[in-house]
Design an enzyme around this catalytic site. Structure first.
Site, PDB file in Angstrom:
ATOM      1  N   LYS A  13       2.391   0.665   7.426  1.00 32.38           N
ATOM      2  CA  LYS A  13       1.806   1.428   8.535  1.00 32.38           C
ATOM      3  C   LYS A  13       2.322   0.934   9.881  1.00 32.38           C
ATOM      4  O   LYS A  13       2.739   1.714  10.730  1.00 32.38           O
ATOM      5  CB  LYS A  13       0.268   1.329   8.527  1.00 32.38           C
ATOM      6  CG  LYS A  13      -0.380   1.732   7.232  1.00 32.38           C
ATOM      7  CD  LYS A  13      -1.900   1.594   7.288  1.00 32.38           C
ATOM      8  CE  LYS A  13      -2.415   0.190   7.495  1.00 32.38           C
ATOM      9  NZ  LYS A  13      -2.156  -0.736   6.360  1.00 32.38           N
ATOM     10  N   ARG A  88     -11.354   2.349   9.189  1.00 30.23           N
ATOM     11  CA  ARG A  88     -11.249   1.697   7.888  1.00 30.23           C
ATOM     12  C   ARG A  88     -12.537   1.807   7.092  1.00 30.23           C
ATOM     13  O   ARG A  88     -12.604   1.274   5.987  1.00 30.23           O
ATOM     14  CB  ARG A  88     -10.980   0.213   8.097  1.00 30.23           C
ATOM     15  CG  ARG A  88      -9.525  -0.177   7.992  1.00 30.23           C
ATOM     16  CD  ARG A  88      -9.496  -1.602   8.448  1.00 30.23           C
ATOM     17  NE  ARG A  88      -8.584  -2.428   7.756  1.00 30.23           N
ATOM     18  CZ  ARG A  88      -7.376  -2.745   8.245  1.00 30.23           C
ATOM     19  NH1 ARG A  88      -6.929  -2.191   9.335  1.00 30.23           N
ATOM     20  NH2 ARG A  88      -6.633  -3.593   7.610  1.00 30.23           N
ATOM     21  N   ARG A 127       6.614 -10.901   4.108  1.00 31.32           N
ATOM     22  CA  ARG A 127       6.529 -10.531   5.529  1.00 31.32           C
ATOM     23  C   ARG A 127       6.603 -11.773   6.409  1.00 31.32           C
ATOM     24  O   ARG A 127       5.999 -12.807   6.129  1.00 31.32           O
ATOM     25  CB  ARG A 127       5.215  -9.804   5.813  1.00 31.32           C
ATOM     26  CG  ARG A 127       5.021  -9.552   7.311  1.00 31.32           C
ATOM     27  CD  ARG A 127       4.011  -8.486   7.597  1.00 31.32           C
ATOM     28  NE  ARG A 127       2.681  -8.805   7.132  1.00 31.32           N
ATOM     29  CZ  ARG A 127       1.657  -7.957   7.210  1.00 31.32           C
ATOM     30  NH1 ARG A 127       1.824  -6.761   7.723  1.00 31.32           N
ATOM     31  NH2 ARG A 127       0.478  -8.311   6.763  1.00 31.32           N
ATOM     32  N   ARG A 160       1.867 -14.654   8.387  1.00 30.38           N
ATOM     33  CA  ARG A 160       0.501 -14.417   8.850  1.00 30.38           C
ATOM     34  C   ARG A 160      -0.463 -15.175   7.950  1.00 30.38           C
ATOM     35  O   ARG A 160      -0.296 -15.161   6.735  1.00 30.38           O
ATOM     36  CB  ARG A 160       0.210 -12.913   8.770  1.00 30.38           C
ATOM     37  CG  ARG A 160       0.035 -12.274  10.136  1.00 30.38           C
ATOM     38  CD  ARG A 160       0.021 -10.781  10.058  1.00 30.38           C
ATOM     39  NE  ARG A 160      -1.137 -10.237   9.344  1.00 30.38           N
ATOM     40  CZ  ARG A 160      -1.423  -8.935   9.283  1.00 30.38           C
ATOM     41  NH1 ARG A 160      -0.632  -8.062   9.887  1.00 30.38           N
ATOM     42  NH2 ARG A 160      -2.468  -8.509   8.628  1.00 30.38           N
ATOM     43  N   ARG A 171      -8.092  -8.719   0.443  1.00 28.43           N
ATOM     44  CA  ARG A 171      -7.886  -7.559   1.332  1.00 28.43           C
ATOM     45  C   ARG A 171      -7.722  -6.274   0.529  1.00 28.43           C
ATOM     46  O   ARG A 171      -8.207  -5.219   0.930  1.00 28.43           O
ATOM     47  CB  ARG A 171      -6.656  -7.788   2.223  1.00 28.43           C
ATOM     48  CG  ARG A 171      -6.930  -8.780   3.367  1.00 28.43           C
ATOM     49  CD  ARG A 171      -5.658  -9.342   3.960  1.00 28.43           C
ATOM     50  NE  ARG A 171      -4.835  -8.343   4.605  1.00 28.43           N
ATOM     51  CZ  ARG A 171      -3.526  -8.497   4.834  1.00 28.43           C
ATOM     52  NH1 ARG A 171      -2.916  -9.601   4.474  1.00 28.43           N
ATOM     53  NH2 ARG A 171      -2.857  -7.542   5.449  1.00 28.43           N
TER      54      ARG A 171
HETATM   55  P1  AP5 Z   1       3.783  -3.577   7.614  1.00 30.85           P
HETATM   56  O1  AP5 Z   1       4.387  -2.432   8.345  1.00 30.85           O
HETATM   57  O2  AP5 Z   1       3.507  -4.826   8.357  1.00 30.85           O
HETATM   58  O3  AP5 Z   1       2.491  -3.068   6.790  1.00 30.85           O
HETATM   59  P2  AP5 Z   1       1.058  -2.635   7.291  1.00 30.85           P
HETATM   60  O4  AP5 Z   1       0.641  -1.455   6.465  1.00 30.85           O
HETATM   61  O5  AP5 Z   1       0.997  -2.488   8.767  1.00 30.85           O
HETATM   62  O6  AP5 Z   1       0.251  -3.910   6.769  1.00 30.85           O
HETATM   63  P3  AP5 Z   1      -0.826  -4.843   7.437  1.00 30.85           P
HETATM   64  O7  AP5 Z   1      -1.006  -5.989   6.467  1.00 30.85           O
HETATM   65  O8  AP5 Z   1      -0.513  -5.203   8.839  1.00 30.85           O
HETATM   66  O9  AP5 Z   1      -2.050  -3.954   7.379  1.00 30.85           O
HETATM   67  P4  AP5 Z   1      -3.465  -4.373   7.287  1.00 30.85           P
HETATM   68  O10 AP5 Z   1      -4.096  -3.054   7.353  1.00 30.85           O
HETATM   69  O11 AP5 Z   1      -3.896  -5.202   6.143  1.00 30.85           O
HETATM   70  O12 AP5 Z   1      -3.621  -5.441   8.477  1.00 30.85           O
HETATM   71  P5  AP5 Z   1      -4.169  -5.281   9.951  1.00 30.85           P
HETATM   72  O13 AP5 Z   1      -3.334  -6.073  10.826  1.00 30.85           O
HETATM   73  O14 AP5 Z   1      -4.449  -3.870  10.279  1.00 30.85           O
HETATM   74  O15 AP5 Z   1       4.742  -3.902   6.349  1.00 30.85           O
HETATM   75  C1  AP5 Z   1       4.462  -4.984   5.458  1.00 30.85           C
HETATM   76  C2  AP5 Z   1       5.788  -5.695   5.102  1.00 30.85           C
HETATM   77  O16 AP5 Z   1       6.608  -4.801   4.341  1.00 30.85           O
HETATM   78  C3  AP5 Z   1       6.636  -6.089   6.314  1.00 30.85           C
HETATM   79  O17 AP5 Z   1       7.269  -7.311   6.003  1.00 30.85           O
HETATM   80  C4  AP5 Z   1       7.683  -4.952   6.452  1.00 30.85           C
HETATM   81  O18 AP5 Z   1       8.901  -5.431   6.989  1.00 30.85           O
HETATM   82  C5  AP5 Z   1       7.853  -4.524   4.989  1.00 30.85           C
HETATM   83  N1  AP5 Z   1       8.066  -3.085   4.836  1.00 30.85           N
HETATM   84  C6  AP5 Z   1       7.487  -2.070   5.562  1.00 30.85           C
HETATM   85  N2  AP5 Z   1       7.894  -0.861   5.080  1.00 30.85           N
HETATM   86  C7  AP5 Z   1       8.735  -1.132   4.032  1.00 30.85           C
HETATM   87  C8  AP5 Z   1       9.486  -0.284   3.122  1.00 30.85           C
HETATM   88  N3  AP5 Z   1       9.427   1.070   3.209  1.00 30.85           N
HETATM   89  N4  AP5 Z   1      10.247  -0.892   2.190  1.00 30.85           N
HETATM   90  C9  AP5 Z   1      10.295  -2.258   2.092  1.00 30.85           C
HETATM   91  N5  AP5 Z   1       9.630  -3.090   2.920  1.00 30.85           N
HETATM   92  C10 AP5 Z   1       8.844  -2.534   3.878  1.00 30.85           C
HETATM   93  O19 AP5 Z   1      -5.602  -5.976   9.794  1.00 30.85           O
HETATM   94  C11 AP5 Z   1      -5.755  -7.352   9.636  1.00 30.85           C
HETATM   95  C12 AP5 Z   1      -7.237  -7.713   9.624  1.00 30.85           C
HETATM   96  O20 AP5 Z   1      -7.842  -7.336  10.874  1.00 30.85           O
HETATM   97  C13 AP5 Z   1      -8.095  -7.012   8.566  1.00 30.85           C
HETATM   98  O21 AP5 Z   1      -8.045  -7.669   7.325  1.00 30.85           O
HETATM   99  C14 AP5 Z   1      -9.472  -7.058   9.218  1.00 30.85           C
HETATM  100  O22 AP5 Z   1     -10.054  -8.337   9.101  1.00 30.85           O
HETATM  101  C15 AP5 Z   1      -9.152  -6.828  10.686  1.00 30.85           C
HETATM  102  N6  AP5 Z   1      -9.164  -5.394  11.039  1.00 30.85           N
HETATM  103  C16 AP5 Z   1      -8.111  -4.659  11.491  1.00 30.85           C
HETATM  104  N7  AP5 Z   1      -8.474  -3.388  11.706  1.00 30.85           N
HETATM  105  C17 AP5 Z   1      -9.795  -3.307  11.381  1.00 30.85           C
HETATM  106  C18 AP5 Z   1     -10.734  -2.249  11.374  1.00 30.85           C
HETATM  107  N8  AP5 Z   1     -10.416  -0.984  11.727  1.00 30.85           N
HETATM  108  N9  AP5 Z   1     -12.008  -2.528  10.993  1.00 30.85           N
HETATM  109  C19 AP5 Z   1     -12.367  -3.772  10.632  1.00 30.85           C
HETATM  110  N10 AP5 Z   1     -11.520  -4.819  10.600  1.00 30.85           N
HETATM  111  C20 AP5 Z   1     -10.226  -4.587  10.975  1.00 30.85           C
END
Ligand code: AP5
Ligand code: ZN
Length: 216
Positions: A13, A88, A127, A160, A171
């Site tokens: 994403k 979420r 990552r 991370r 997660r």
């Molecule tokens: P990446 O693009 O980083 O994936 P992502 O979907 O953004 O994954 P995240 O882990 O950041 O999402 P998340 O939802 O768990 O974390 P967030 O920061 O929102 O890609 C992943 C890897 O794959 C990278 O290395 C990339 O290079 C590679 N890649 C990408 N596309 C690829 C492809 N097509 N092919 C191969 N490789 C690829 O949330 C973190 C924490 O914050 C949560 O756990 C929670 O505690 C809190 N939080 C955040 N938002 C909320 C909310 N709305 N409500 C409550 N708590 C929240």
């Protein structure tokens, strides 16, 4: 354009949201990035969020919704925005509906990143992120030009804290229980578009360009 990017952790994403937001000229609003910034700055919000993030749990809805409400009321969101990792929970989606109604705008669509768990684990374990500028890499799928160094700013890349294996499993479980119901929620609202996200980054990008109508 006003879109939501929805899907499991590690689905890609953030990678795709950064690209699309830049092409469309709208802000990428990533609640995870906002919480990590607050943690870095040591604000009260950061101290509160850190406990949940380190445990792989969601930050409480009222806290998250308050943050997004404030962000969406800023002038740079008037022409559109891309919500990455929010909402979420169903409660967050309902809260968002009220916020958008208050602003007098609606959503164009919700893009659901469909990807198997095994791919998620492979992506998150490889990552690496830049602690200085926030850029994201993957040791195999999107490596920096110089190993371990950020292309943009030269800082040393790190893993991370929530990408450790036990936290990743947690997660994913939280995603299934609390976030996946939103797939049906937005399908029933007629807003859902699905992208097969277990393909190379450029192919996923092309598919998203086609779905959103924002060309490359
Ligand atoms: P990446 O693009 O980083 O994936 P992502 O979907 O953004 O994954 P995240 O882990 O950041 O999402 P998340 O939802 O768990 O974390 P967030 O920061 O929102 O890609 C992943 C890897 O794959 C990278 O290395 C990339 O290079 C590679 N890649 C990408 N596309 C690829 C492809 N097509 N092919 C191969 N490789 C690829 O949330 C973190 C924490 O914050 C949560 O756990 C929670 O505690 C809190 N939080 C955040 N938002 C909320 C909310 N709305 N409500 C409550 N708590 C929240
Ligand atoms: Zn950097």
């Amino acid at each position: 354009m006003r879109w939501i990017f929805l899907g499991p952790p590690g689905a890609g994403k953030g990678t795709q949201a950064a690209r699309l937001a830049q092409r469309a000229g709208v802000p990428q609003i990533a609640t995870g990035d906002m919480f990590r910034a607050a943690v870095r700055e040591g604000t009260p919000l950061g101290l509160q969020a850190k406990r949940y993030m380190d445990a792989g749990q969601l930050v409480p809805d009222d806290v998250t919704l308050g943050l997004v409400r404030e962000r969406l009321s800023q002038p740079d969101c008037r022409a559109g925005f891309l919500l990455d990792g929010f909402p979420r929970t169903v409660a967050q989606a309902e809260g968002l509906k009220d916020v958008l109604a208050g602003l007098g705008v609606g959503l164009d669509g919700v893009l659901y990143f469909d990807v198997p768990d095994a791919v998620v684990v492979e992506r998150l374990s490889g990552r690496r992120v830049c602690p200085a500028c926030g850029a994201t890499y993957h040791v195999r799928f999107d490596p920096p030009r110089v190993e371990g160094r950020c292309d943009r700013c030269g800082a040393e890349l790190v893993q991370r804290p929530d990408d450790r294996e036990e936290t990743v499993r947690q997660r994913l479980a939280v995603y299934r229980r609390q976030t996946e119901p939103l797939v049906n929620y937005y399908r029933e609202a007629g807003l859902l578009h699905t992208v097969a996200a277990d393909r190379p980054i450029d192919q996923v990008e092309a598919e998203i360009a086609r779905i959103t109508g924002v060309g490359r």
